[in-house]
Design an enzyme around this catalytic site. Structure first.
Site, short mmCIF file in Angstrom:
data_model
loop_
_atom_site.label_atom_id
_atom_site.label_comp_id
_atom_site.label_asym_id
_atom_site.label_seq_id
_atom_site.Cartn_x
_atom_site.Cartn_y
_atom_site.Cartn_z
N GLY A 184 -4.89 -4.48 7.43
CA GLY A 184 -5.88 -3.43 7.61
C GLY A 184 -6.94 -3.76 8.63
O GLY A 184 -7.45 -2.89 9.33
N THR A 231 0.92 -1.14 0.00
CA THR A 231 0.00 0.00 0.00
C THR A 231 0.95 1.17 0.00
O THR A 231 2.07 1.04 0.47
CB THR A 231 -0.81 0.02 1.33
OG1 THR A 231 -1.78 -1.01 1.29
CG2 THR A 231 -1.51 1.35 1.57
N VAL A 282 -12.94 -4.54 2.02
CA VAL A 282 -12.35 -3.20 2.10
C VAL A 282 -11.39 -3.19 3.28
O VAL A 282 -11.71 -3.70 4.35
CB VAL A 282 -13.45 -2.13 2.29
CG1 VAL A 282 -12.84 -0.76 2.56
CG2 VAL A 282 -14.35 -2.07 1.06
N GLY A 283 -10.22 -2.62 3.06
CA GLY A 283 -9.22 -2.56 4.13
C GLY A 283 -9.24 -1.22 4.85
O GLY A 283 -10.21 -0.47 4.81
N GLY A 332 -0.16 -2.63 6.11
CA GLY A 332 -0.13 -3.87 6.89
C GLY A 332 -1.51 -4.48 6.95
O GLY A 332 -2.33 -4.27 6.05
#
Ligand code: ASP
Length: 307
Positions: free
Chosen positions: A221, A167, A196-197, A219
């Site tokens: 999430g 990310t 979804v993170g 990392g």
């Protein structure tokens, strides 16, 4: 007048120079982070962000991104967005054009088109190859949807360091002292469709407040979503802690959050005075720092927090 300053996660190296250029030209922190992140979103060799990112279990690239403006405390985000290369710019438009903070999936895509963004295929041949190889490693391939949890558990237990995740985080402070932060990701590779993170969740993966500072995460999430990690760092700053103590405390908080899929987390943070720090549970990870006076970014070790 402040000296423009940008920090990024390690993979922000491809965009940090452009980000600094924006600040040198008198641009805002918000312009700087968006410019830098767009470069990372277009970096096809980065399989964790934008075009070239790893797809979900069904082979669809689903992107999450958010921006926060530390001056107004306004924020924008998109989640589960398919077929647009620059979710960070669409997140910014959500913040600037709508009375909302977050759009997801089809609504986000509709809005992106209305704002003049052009859809394109995000799944590159290289990412597709990795995805197929990963499905094989997971045994059952696409037929294994019913075994998804079992396969994901196997996959997670094989992640020795945070290097396997990805990310991008950017935090900038401009000449006026305004801070902005941005996060963009394709999320966890082979994720369950619709997952979804933390990256688009304000307070979890991203937070900025000119008065205290900013933090952004990479990392697992699901951990920072449960613990509100980025917001925690800034609240600890607000309570008077130093940046090092605030970041360390937010990392240590995560140890109480039991998670059978693993505890990986990384934070980059900056306080209102432009001090920077970064933390990780993994060995030997780094982040990047550049100010207007530097010709090139410096790669600095993150503080390792023992689990
Ligand atoms: N935090 C991201 C997510 O959970 C993934 C990552 O940073 O590797 O979507």
């Amino acid at each position: 007048m402040y000296t423009g300053l940008v920090i990024t996660s390690a993979n922000g190296d491809v965009g940090i120079g452009e980000s600094i250029k924006v600040l040198k030209n008198g641009g805002t922190a918000l312009d700087a982070i968006v410019t830098g992140i767009r470069a990372v979103e277009s970096n096809l060799s980065d399989h964790s962000v934008g075009r070239g990112g790893l797809p979900n279990l069904l082979g669809q690239v689903e992107l999450d991104a958010s921006v926060m403006d530390g001056q107004t405390l306004n924020a924008g985000a998109v989640a589960g967005l398919k077929n647009f290369e620059h979710p960070i710019s669409i997140a910014r438009k959500v913040m600037e054009e709508l009375p909302h903070v977050m759009l997801v999936d089809r609504g986000a895509a509709k809005f992106a088109k209305e704002m003049g963004f052009h859809p394109r295929n995000l799944l590159t041949a290289a990412a597709k190859k990795k995805w197929v190889e990963g499905l094989d490693e997971r045994g059952e391939g696409l037929k294994g949807m019913d075994k998804y949890l079992e396969n994901l558990r196997k996959y997670s237990s094989n992640l020795p360091t945070a290097r396997h995740l990805g990310t991008v985080n950017f935090i900038a402070r401009d000449r006026k002292g305004n801070i902005a932060s941005g996060v963009s990701t394709s999320g966890l590779g082979w994720k369950y469709p619709g997952r979804v993170g933390d990256s688009p969740i304000i307070g979890a993966g991203n937070f900025a407040d000119n008065r205290y500072g900013s933090a952004a995460c990479t990392g697992r999430g699901e951990l920072s979503m449960r613990a509100c990690t980025a917001r925690s760092v800034v609240l600890y700053l607000q309570s008077g802690m130093t940046l090092m103590d605030a970041g360390q405390k937010a990392m240590e908080d995560l140890k109480d959050y039991q998670d059978s899929f693993g505890t990986y987390m990384n934070i980059v943070c900056m306080d209102k005075d432009g001090e920077t720090a970064a933390f990780s549970f993994a060995e030997s990870t780094t982040y990047n720092v550049q100010n207007e006076e530097m010709d090139r970014y410096e790669e600095i070790p993150r503080k390792k927090i023992n689990i």
